[in-house]
Design an enzyme around this catalytic site. Structure first.
Site, PDB file in Angstrom:
ATOM      1  N   GLY A   1       0.818  -1.202   0.000  1.00  0.00           N
ATOM      2  CA  GLY A   1       0.000   0.000   0.000  1.00  0.00           C
ATOM      3  C   GLY A   1       0.851   1.250   0.000  1.00  0.00           C
ATOM      4  O   GLY A   1       2.052   1.213  -0.280  1.00  0.00           O
TER       5      GLY A   1
ATOM      6  N   HIS B   1       7.750  15.580   1.962  1.00  0.00           N
ATOM      7  CA  HIS B   1       8.538  16.540   1.172  1.00  0.00           C
ATOM      8  C   HIS B   1       8.572  16.194  -0.312  1.00  0.00           C
ATOM      9  O   HIS B   1       9.057  16.982  -1.112  1.00  0.00           O
ATOM     10  CB  HIS B   1       9.950  16.692   1.756  1.00  0.00           C
ATOM     11  CG  HIS B   1      10.898  15.580   1.445  1.00  0.00           C
ATOM     12  ND1 HIS B   1      12.240  15.663   1.758  1.00  0.00           N
ATOM     13  CD2 HIS B   1      10.747  14.366   0.845  1.00  0.00           C
ATOM     14  CE1 HIS B   1      12.852  14.562   1.361  1.00  0.00           C
ATOM     15  NE2 HIS B   1      11.973  13.766   0.811  1.00  0.00           N
TER      16      HIS B   1
END
Length: 342
Positions: free
Chosen positions: A232, A252
């Site tokens: 996942g 980020h």
């Protein structure tokens, strides 16, 4: 009698020139890494001729390379003219605990240099330039170029691996029953956390391709019986009810809408008394020298993403229903931002 001419102070100009020529030093370090010079010097100082013989390079050119890098303390010159390791050169060894060899090889790769040659376009537009240059996104490009992808991820992995020990030293994970590491790659951080917290269980949420080695990593760390692996990502439903969710260098990589999607998935899954632990570079508000500011430019160029300051993280988390409760610094450039459900 003629007047003595005034000599201008050119120190600032030559300091700038030193920075301008930094690209040359980057390539020189990269060449030393590719040749494995630090590895052959690991048993003791050698002459340039003997070094060249062992790594398969030209003796005179090798001397010139080592002489240049010794001026930057990457290597050292002994009184008898032999070259030796310095603390920085130790980090160029492939088997060093905090090896930066992979990063040195990456920074000298022609494709990466081509990317950086287009930074001007990103600064002008504020957008990622790699999709325009390559005709596809960064991760698509890596998928289409497996040789470069191997170099890229090994380089990035060398930085990430060097952060694990400082993160473990800075934060006590043993208070958590279940720890979910979201997009945790090969599971190196989670393995370290579980080794530090023998009463905890962990779940690595990652794609099958990225987590292919995770089972071996957990086995080597002696935590395989307490670690599960789920296929996942942060963009899908996460294991519910855990009291700690770790996001290391995940946010980020994305602009705000994608960041909010990940954070909202954490908010939906987290236990009422749980903690979100974000491991990222947290930028300061001034002009201090920080690796995060350099990585920030890299993110702009490749992904159109960015590093953030604490106020920016606080605002972002609030939009996802999370409240920042503190920041824990580490001995490396990353910090741990702790948040709870708002």
């Amino acid at each position: 009698m003629s007047a003595v001419p005034t000599v201008r102070d050119q120190s600032a100009a030559y300091s700038l020139l030193d920075l301008i020529q930094g690209a040359v030093i980057t390539q020189a370090i990269s060449v030393a890494a590719k040749l494995g010079i630090a590895d052959v010097l690991g048993d003791g100082p050698l002459s340039a001729e003997e070094t060249a013989k062992r790594v398969g390079s030209d003796p005179e050119a090798t001397h010139r390379l080592l002489r240049t890098l010794s001026g930057y303390s990457v290597f050292a010159v002994e009184p008898d003219g032999r070259f030796a390791l310095t603390p920085m050169a130790e980090a160029l060894r492939e088997d060093a605990p905090d090896s930066m060899r992979g990063m040195a090889v990456l920074m000298g790769h022609p494709l990466l240099w081509e990317d950086w040659g287009h930074l001007l376009g990103s600064v002008r537009t504020g957008e990622a330039n790699l999709p325009k240059l390559r005709g596809m996104g960064a991760y698509e490009f890596l998928g289409a170029n497996p040789e470069y992808a191997a170099v890229f991820f090994q380089g990035m992995g060398s930085i990430s691996a060097s952060e694990t020990e400082p993160v473990l030293a800075a934060y006590d994970f043993s208070r958590f029953r279940t720890i979910v590491d979201v997009n945790g790659g090969r599971g190196g951080l989670l393995a370290g956390i579980l080794a530090q917290a023998p009463g905890s269980r962990g779940v690595l949420v990652e794609s099958e391709a990225a987590s292919a080695d995770a089972a071996a990593v957990f086995e080597a760390a002696g935590v395989a019986d307490r670690a599960a692996i789920e296929d996942g990502s942060g963009f899908g439903r996460l294991p519910a009810g855990a009291d700690a969710y770790v996001l290391k260098h995940v946010l980020h990589d994305f602009p705000e809408p994608e960041c909010l999607a990940v954070l909202k998935n954490v908010r939906e899954a987290i236990a009422p008394d749980g903690r979100l632990l974000l491991v990222e570079y947290v930028l300061g508000g001034g002009n201090e020298r920080h690796i995060g500011n350099v990585i920030d430019l890299w993110l702009l160029l490749l992904l159109g993403a960015k590093e953030r300051t604490l106020p920016q993280y606080t605002e972002l988390f609030a939009k996802a229903g999370l409240k920042v409760t503190g920041v824990v610094p580490t001995t490396c450039p990353v910090s741990i931002v702790e948040a709870v459900p708002a």
